[in-house]
Design a protein around this motif. Sequence first.
Motif, PDB file in Angstrom:
ATOM      1  N   HIS A  31       0.945  -1.145   0.038  1.00 35.54           N
ATOM      2  CA  HIS A  31      -0.154  -0.085  -0.091  1.00 35.54           C
ATOM      3  C   HIS A  31       0.851   1.166  -0.076  1.00 35.54           C
ATOM      4  O   HIS A  31       1.719   1.425   0.912  1.00 35.54           O
ATOM      5  CB  HIS A  31      -0.909  -0.107   1.199  1.00 35.54           C
ATOM      6  N   ALA A  32       0.671   2.065  -1.110  1.00 36.99           N
ATOM      7  CA  ALA A  32       1.544   3.228  -0.981  1.00 36.99           C
ATOM      8  C   ALA A  32       0.583   4.291  -1.265  1.00 36.99           C
ATOM      9  O   ALA A  32      -0.425   4.318  -1.911  1.00 36.99           O
ATOM     10  CB  ALA A  32       2.505   3.111  -1.891  1.00 36.99           C
ATOM     11  N   ARG A  33       1.183   5.763  -1.052  1.00 37.60           N
ATOM     12  CA  ARG A  33       0.485   6.858  -1.591  1.00 37.60           C
ATOM     13  C   ARG A  33       1.379   7.711  -2.417  1.00 37.60           C
ATOM     14  O   ARG A  33       2.496   7.833  -2.124  1.00 37.60           O
ATOM     15  CB  ARG A  33       0.301   7.758  -0.265  1.00 37.60           C
ATOM     16  N   LYS A  34       0.728   7.905  -3.741  1.00 38.40           N
ATOM     17  CA  LYS A  34       1.589   8.708  -4.761  1.00 38.40           C
ATOM     18  C   LYS A  34       1.772  10.170  -4.124  1.00 38.40           C
ATOM     19  O   LYS A  34       0.536  10.770  -3.701  1.00 38.40           O
ATOM     20  CB  LYS A  34       0.497   8.555  -6.006  1.00 38.40           C
ATOM     21  N   PRO A  35       3.093  10.589  -4.299  1.00 46.50           N
ATOM     22  CA  PRO A  35       3.056  12.090  -4.001  1.00 46.50           C
ATOM     23  C   PRO A  35       2.343  13.059  -4.617  1.00 46.50           C
ATOM     24  O   PRO A  35       1.933  12.952  -5.922  1.00 46.50           O
ATOM     25  CB  PRO A  35       4.850  12.228  -4.122  1.00 46.50           C
ATOM     26  N   ALA A  39       5.619  17.317  -5.756  1.00 46.73           N
ATOM     27  CA  ALA A  39       6.520  17.038  -4.635  1.00 46.73           C
ATOM     28  C   ALA A  39       7.739  16.114  -4.835  1.00 46.73           C
ATOM     29  O   ALA A  39       7.736  15.062  -5.898  1.00 46.73           O
ATOM     30  CB  ALA A  39       5.520  16.167  -3.613  1.00 46.73           C
ATOM     31  N   GLU A  40       8.842  16.139  -3.909  1.00 47.47           N
ATOM     32  CA  GLU A  40      10.130  15.390  -4.322  1.00 47.47           C
ATOM     33  C   GLU A  40       9.536  14.146  -3.688  1.00 47.47           C
ATOM     34  O   GLU A  40       9.120  13.653  -2.674  1.00 47.47           O
ATOM     35  CB  GLU A  40      11.082  16.037  -3.610  1.00 47.47           C
ATOM     36  N   ALA A  41      10.181  12.975  -4.593  1.00 46.71           N
ATOM     37  CA  ALA A  41      10.086  11.535  -4.236  1.00 46.71           C
ATOM     38  C   ALA A  41      10.937  11.439  -2.986  1.00 46.71           C
ATOM     39  O   ALA A  41      11.845  12.152  -2.870  1.00 46.71           O
ATOM     40  CB  ALA A  41      10.621  10.670  -5.419  1.00 46.71           C
ATOM     41  N   TYR A  42      10.393  10.535  -1.997  1.00 51.55           N
ATOM     42  CA  TYR A  42      11.055  10.278  -0.886  1.00 51.55           C
ATOM     43  C   TYR A  42      11.244   8.781  -0.810  1.00 51.55           C
ATOM     44  O   TYR A  42      10.473   7.728  -1.220  1.00 51.55           O
ATOM     45  CB  TYR A  42      10.283  10.491   0.314  1.00 51.55           C
ATOM     46  N   TYR A  43      12.655   8.387  -0.461  1.00 49.13           N
ATOM     47  CA  TYR A  43      13.004   6.926  -0.354  1.00 49.13           C
ATOM     48  C   TYR A  43      13.865   6.711   0.833  1.00 49.13           C
ATOM     49  O   TYR A  43      14.587   7.601   1.146  1.00 49.13           O
ATOM     50  CB  TYR A  43      14.092   6.460  -1.742  1.00 49.13           C
ATOM     51  N   SER A  44      13.432   5.748   1.623  1.00 48.72           N
ATOM     52  CA  SER A  44      14.104   5.578   2.793  1.00 48.72           C
ATOM     53  C   SER A  44      15.201   4.900   2.518  1.00 48.72           C
ATOM     54  O   SER A  44      15.617   4.530   1.322  1.00 48.72           O
ATOM     55  CB  SER A  44      13.150   4.600   3.825  1.00 48.72           C
ATOM     56  N   GLU A  45      16.257   4.643   3.534  1.00 49.29           N
ATOM     57  CA  GLU A  45      17.420   3.856   3.147  1.00 49.29           C
ATOM     58  C   GLU A  45      17.308   2.604   2.957  1.00 49.29           C
ATOM     59  O   GLU A  45      17.945   2.055   2.032  1.00 49.29           O
ATOM     60  CB  GLU A  45      18.399   4.172   4.442  1.00 49.29           C
TER      61      GLU A  45
END
Length: 105
Positions: A31-35, A39-45
């Motif tokens: 499950h995800a939410r489109k920015p 909005a700048e894309a966010y990627y976790s480590e």
Amino acid sequence: MRTVLSYPQVGEVPVFTPGFVYIPRRAVVAHARKPEAGAEAYYSEADLALTRTITRLFQSTPGDILARVRDSEQVRRHWFREDGSWWGISPAHRERWLEWAEAVP
């Protein structure tokens, strides 16, 4: 264990040998939410680490990958198919991944 890990609807069954284990997998559901637009894309480590690992695999050759395993014939049979797919992923999808990954920080 074989019954639990088998997917007869697609003809996939686990393979257990002394030097190799192949376990079929079902699709991963997320499950995800489109920015929002702009909005700048966010990627976790963890996202970035997984992206780099998959990218390195897709940049390798089957020979490079097979050189790192014990039972290369079992691996070849279950990972690298006659149609050019790797792990069920077509060459076109691998190429799209590599194109996308170039833009990931």
